[in-house]
Design a protein around this motif. Structure first.
Motif, PDB file in Angstrom:
ATOM      1  N   LYS A  90       0.864  -1.178   0.000  1.00  0.00           N
ATOM      2  CA  LYS A  90       0.000   0.000   0.000  1.00  0.00           C
ATOM      3  C   LYS A  90       0.904   1.233   0.000  1.00  0.00           C
ATOM      4  CE  LYS A  90      -3.770  -2.115   2.663  1.00  0.00           C
ATOM      5  NZ  LYS A  90      -4.946  -1.703   1.881  1.00  0.00           N
ATOM      6  N   SER A  91       0.586   2.222  -0.826  1.00  0.00           N
ATOM      7  CA  SER A  91       1.461   3.385  -0.978  1.00  0.00           C
ATOM      8  C   SER A  91       0.646   4.665  -1.056  1.00  0.00           C
ATOM      9  CB  SER A  91       2.318   3.227  -2.242  1.00  0.00           C
ATOM     10  OG  SER A  91       3.185   4.321  -2.416  1.00  0.00           O
ATOM     11  N   TRP A  92       1.139   5.693  -0.351  1.00  0.00           N
ATOM     12  CA  TRP A  92       0.530   7.026  -0.376  1.00  0.00           C
ATOM     13  C   TRP A  92       1.601   8.068  -0.700  1.00  0.00           C
ATOM     14  CZ3 TRP A  92      -0.367   3.293   3.203  1.00  0.00           C
ATOM     15  CH2 TRP A  92      -1.686   2.906   3.448  1.00  0.00           C
ATOM     16  N   ASN A  93       1.245   9.102  -1.441  1.00  0.00           N
ATOM     17  CA  ASN A  93       2.154  10.214  -1.686  1.00  0.00           C
ATOM     18  C   ASN A  93       2.300  11.053  -0.418  1.00  0.00           C
ATOM     19  OD1 ASN A  93       2.649   9.664  -4.428  1.00  0.00           O
ATOM     20  ND2 ASN A  93       0.719  10.622  -5.009  1.00  0.00           N
ATOM     21  N   VAL A  94       3.535  11.471  -0.119  1.00  0.00           N
ATOM     22  CA  VAL A  94       3.820  12.285   1.064  1.00  0.00           C
ATOM     23  C   VAL A  94       4.808  13.384   0.672  1.00  0.00           C
ATOM     24  CG1 VAL A  94       3.417  10.349   2.641  1.00  0.00           C
ATOM     25  CG2 VAL A  94       5.738  10.791   1.798  1.00  0.00           C
ATOM     26  N   PRO A  95       5.098  14.346   1.571  1.00  0.00           N
ATOM     27  CA  PRO A  95       6.042  15.426   1.227  1.00  0.00           C
ATOM     28  C   PRO A  95       7.461  14.911   1.040  1.00  0.00           C
ATOM     29  CG  PRO A  95       4.740  15.978   3.171  1.00  0.00           C
ATOM     30  CD  PRO A  95       4.512  14.534   2.896  1.00  0.00           C
ATOM     31  N   GLY A  96       8.357  15.814   0.656  1.00  0.00           N
ATOM     32  CA  GLY A  96       9.742  15.471   0.432  1.00  0.00           C
ATOM     33  C   GLY A  96      10.560  15.398   1.711  1.00  0.00           C
ATOM     34  N   ASN A  97      11.838  15.184   1.515  1.00  0.00           N
ATOM     35  CA  ASN A  97      12.776  15.023   2.617  1.00  0.00           C
ATOM     36  C   ASN A  97      12.855  16.259   3.504  1.00  0.00           C
ATOM     37  OD1 ASN A  97      14.732  13.663   4.098  1.00  0.00           O
ATOM     38  ND2 ASN A  97      15.808  12.984   2.257  1.00  0.00           N
ATOM     39  N   SER A  98      13.248  16.057   4.765  1.00  0.00           N
ATOM     40  CA  SER A  98      13.564  17.143   5.699  1.00  0.00           C
ATOM     41  C   SER A  98      12.363  18.006   6.038  1.00  0.00           C
ATOM     42  CB  SER A  98      14.696  18.022   5.145  1.00  0.00           C
ATOM     43  OG  SER A  98      15.823  17.239   4.817  1.00  0.00           O
ATOM     44  N   THR A  99      11.158  17.430   6.035  1.00  0.00           N
ATOM     45  CA  THR A  99       9.952  18.139   6.464  1.00  0.00           C
ATOM     46  C   THR A  99       9.465  17.540   7.770  1.00  0.00           C
ATOM     47  OG1 THR A  99       8.520  16.661   5.196  1.00  0.00           O
ATOM     48  CG2 THR A  99       9.286  18.666   4.090  1.00  0.00           C
ATOM     49  N   ILE A 100       8.753  18.340   8.547  1.00  0.00           N
ATOM     50  CA  ILE A 100       8.264  17.851   9.832  1.00  0.00           C
ATOM     51  C   ILE A 100       7.284  16.701   9.639  1.00  0.00           C
ATOM     52  CG2 ILE A 100       6.436  19.603   9.921  1.00  0.00           C
ATOM     53  CD1 ILE A 100       6.827  19.618  12.986  1.00  0.00           C
ATOM     54  N   ASP A 101       6.454  16.763   8.583  1.00  0.00           N
ATOM     55  CA  ASP A 101       5.474  15.695   8.370  1.00  0.00           C
ATOM     56  C   ASP A 101       6.153  14.358   8.082  1.00  0.00           C
ATOM     57  OD1 ASP A 101       3.481  17.483   8.811  1.00  0.00           O
ATOM     58  OD2 ASP A 101       2.581  17.372   6.822  1.00  0.00           O
ATOM     59  N   VAL A 102       7.233  14.361   7.293  1.00  0.00           N
ATOM     60  CA  VAL A 102       7.926  13.104   6.994  1.00  0.00           C
ATOM     61  C   VAL A 102       8.589  12.548   8.253  1.00  0.00           C
ATOM     62  CG1 VAL A 102       9.962  12.168   5.830  1.00  0.00           C
ATOM     63  CG2 VAL A 102       8.246  13.400   4.527  1.00  0.00           C
ATOM     64  N   ASN A 103       9.148  13.406   9.087  1.00  0.00           N
ATOM     65  CA  ASN A 103       9.711  12.930  10.349  1.00  0.00           C
ATOM     66  C   ASN A 103       8.639  12.299  11.231  1.00  0.00           C
ATOM     67  OD1 ASN A 103      12.775  13.785  11.082  1.00  0.00           O
ATOM     68  ND2 ASN A 103      11.918  15.177   9.550  1.00  0.00           N
ATOM     69  N   HIS A 104       7.449  12.907  11.254  1.00  0.00           N
ATOM     70  CA  HIS A 104       6.352  12.320  12.018  1.00  0.00           C
ATOM     71  C   HIS A 104       5.893  11.006  11.399  1.00  0.00           C
ATOM     72  CE1 HIS A 104       5.112  16.416  13.974  1.00  0.00           C
ATOM     73  NE2 HIS A 104       6.204  15.896  14.496  1.00  0.00           N
ATOM     74  N   LEU A 105       5.867  10.927  10.074  1.00  0.00           N
ATOM     75  CA  LEU A 105       5.454   9.688   9.413  1.00  0.00           C
ATOM     76  C   LEU A 105       6.466   8.565   9.631  1.00  0.00           C
ATOM     77  CD1 LEU A 105       4.016  11.121   6.084  1.00  0.00           C
ATOM     78  CD2 LEU A 105       2.715  10.000   7.908  1.00  0.00           C
ATOM     79  N   ASP A 106       7.752   8.913   9.776  1.00  0.00           N
ATOM     80  CA  ASP A 106       8.748   7.905  10.132  1.00  0.00           C
ATOM     81  C   ASP A 106       8.394   7.254  11.466  1.00  0.00           C
ATOM     82  OD1 ASP A 106      10.336   8.174   7.880  1.00  0.00           O
ATOM     83  OD2 ASP A 106      11.624   9.696   8.777  1.00  0.00           O
ATOM     84  N   VAL A 148       6.484  -7.901   7.624  1.00  0.00           N
ATOM     85  CA  VAL A 148       5.674  -6.716   7.357  1.00  0.00           C
ATOM     86  C   VAL A 148       6.513  -5.490   7.697  1.00  0.00           C
ATOM     87  CG1 VAL A 148       4.623  -6.694   9.674  1.00  0.00           C
ATOM     88  CG2 VAL A 148       3.443  -5.593   7.754  1.00  0.00           C
ATOM     89  N   ALA A 149       6.369  -4.428   6.907  1.00  0.00           N
ATOM     90  CA  ALA A 149       7.158  -3.210   7.121  1.00  0.00           C
ATOM     91  C   ALA A 149       6.301  -1.999   6.789  1.00  0.00           C
ATOM     92  CB  ALA A 149       8.413  -3.224   6.246  1.00  0.00           C
ATOM     93  N   ALA A 150       6.608  -0.877   7.440  1.00  0.00           N
ATOM     94  CA  ALA A 150       5.952   0.406   7.146  1.00  0.00           C
ATOM     95  C   ALA A 150       7.031   1.481   7.219  1.00  0.00           C
ATOM     96  CB  ALA A 150       4.832   0.695   8.140  1.00  0.00           C
ATOM     97  N   TYR A 151       7.163   2.314   6.170  1.00  0.00           N
ATOM     98  CA  TYR A 151       8.298   3.223   6.095  1.00  0.00           C
ATOM     99  C   TYR A 151       8.023   4.331   5.080  1.00  0.00           C
ATOM    100  CZ  TYR A 151       8.891   0.124   2.112  1.00  0.00           C
ATOM    101  OH  TYR A 151       8.661  -0.611   0.974  1.00  0.00           O
ATOM    102  N   THR A 152       8.817   5.399   5.177  1.00  0.00           N
ATOM    103  CA  THR A 152       8.776   6.454   4.168  1.00  0.00           C
ATOM    104  C   THR A 152       9.936   6.257   3.203  1.00  0.00           C
ATOM    105  OG1 THR A 152      10.142   7.970   5.474  1.00  0.00           O
ATOM    106  CG2 THR A 152       7.743   8.117   5.765  1.00  0.00           C
ATOM    107  N   SER A 153       9.709   6.627   1.957  1.00  0.00           N
ATOM    108  CA  SER A 153      10.760   6.634   0.929  1.00  0.00           C
ATOM    109  C   SER A 153      10.661   7.988   0.245  1.00  0.00           C
ATOM    110  CB  SER A 153      10.551   5.488  -0.067  1.00  0.00           C
ATOM    111  OG  SER A 153      11.528   5.513  -1.081  1.00  0.00           O
ATOM    112  N   THR A 154      11.591   8.904   0.555  1.00  0.00           N
ATOM    113  CA  THR A 154      11.422  10.293   0.144  1.00  0.00           C
ATOM    114  C   THR A 154      12.567  10.792  -0.718  1.00  0.00           C
ATOM    115  OG1 THR A 154      12.475  11.052   2.196  1.00  0.00           O
ATOM    116  CG2 THR A 154      10.072  10.869   2.184  1.00  0.00           C
TER     117      THR A 154
END
Length: 295
Positions: free
Chosen positions: A14-30, A58-64
């Motif tokens: 399952k994949s969702w689009n998220v913001p780019g690197n070095s944003t607060i939202d990506v750090n929270h999603l990590d 099973v894994a859950a992660y960001t790829s930015t």
């Protein structure tokens, strides 16, 4: 979407689009990804792998990247298990998180895991997480080599409400789902790889290692200490003079199995309790065997 490949089991992603690197939202999603699938007590691992034994991993992660990235949940479905059943459980656990966010203990655990992992990584120069990687990537993405300090601040100050709201913002809509399933049957073909000679080695760099300090206990156990002061971490290894070669006196694979079972339960803790206690300390324990030793 469903695709087929020469694989031994189905991978569900399952994949969702998220913001780019070095944003607060990506750090929270990590942190969200770690709560969902990092460690044996994480929500998806405990239910899918440990309790119901429906998937092998099973894994859950960001790829930015610089501009945008993805948040992904992947599961490797065991043979004979319905993909729809695994899919429904992932949705159930994710929706529960979107509704209520993480518990206080989950939040504390992933902060400790993330920060202790960062500390261990910066002991090295490179190698995906070393000092040069951190400084260079921060400079490339933000213009500030020290931007990691801001990211650590975001992580340490994150609240349960912030993680819930960020997950709702990015993971409530825009889902892309892919299943890669095995072909039915199949045969192998002869190898055409040339193994008649080894590749020529290049110049070997000069290695520099810390000096050893040695001691021996009253019971004969020999101790070797190598001091490095780059990070505040102690790494300890006990080596036993019996490895896979000792299987000749019993059953094949027994030495490796015995070592792999060490963190699966004791008289005081089961596997989940061991994993949870280690996570709360920011520590890790592993065991295994090679030909001549177990460790």
């Amino acid at each position: 979407e469903i695709s087929y490949d020469r694989v031994p089991q189905t991978m569900l992603m399952k994949s969702w689009n998220v913001p780019g690197n070095s944003t607060i939202d990506v750090n929270h999603l990590d942190l969200v990804g770690s709560i969902l699938a990092r460690g044996k007590t994480s929500r998806l691992y405990k239910r899918l792998v440990y309790d119901e034994q429906l998937v092998s991993r099973v894994a859950a992660y960001t790829s930015t990247g610089e501009i945008a990235g993805t948040f992904e949940i992947t599961a490797y479905v065991n043979q004979g298990v319905s993909e729809a059943r695994v899919d429904a459980i992932i949705d159930e656990e994710l929706n529960e998180f979107l509704a209520n966010g993480p518990t206080k203990k989950e939040l504390e655990r992933v902060k400790i895991q993330t920060i202790s992992g960062f500390v261990r990584g910066i002991e090295t120069i490179g190698g995906f997480g070393g000092k040069s990687d951190i400084l260079a990537s921060n400079y490339i993405y933000t213009g500030d080599p020290g931007f990691y300090k801001q990211e650590l601040k975001w992580i340490s100050e994150a609240t349960s409400e912030q993680l819930r709201d960020t997950a709702r913002k990015w993971l409530s809509d825009g889902l892309y789902q892919l299943e890669i399933r095995p072909f039915a049957g199949g045969t192998t073909t002869p190898s055409t790889v040339d193994r008649s000679s080894l590749p020529e080695p290049g110049t070997t760099p000069t290695a520099k290692f810390p000096a050893f300090e040695r001691a021996e206990l009253a019971n004969g156990l020999k101790i070797i200490v190598a001091r490095r002061d780059a990070i505040p971490v102690v790494q300890f290894q006990l080596s036993l003079d019996a490895g896979n070669a000792s299987d000749q006196f019993t059953r094949p694979g027994l030495a490796s199995l015995a070592m792999n079972m060490l963190d699966e339960g004791t008289t005081n803790r089961n596997a989940l309790e061991i994993s949870e206690d280690l996570s709360m300390l920011g520590a890790s324990v592993s065991a295994g065997s090679n030909l001549d030793t177990s460790f």
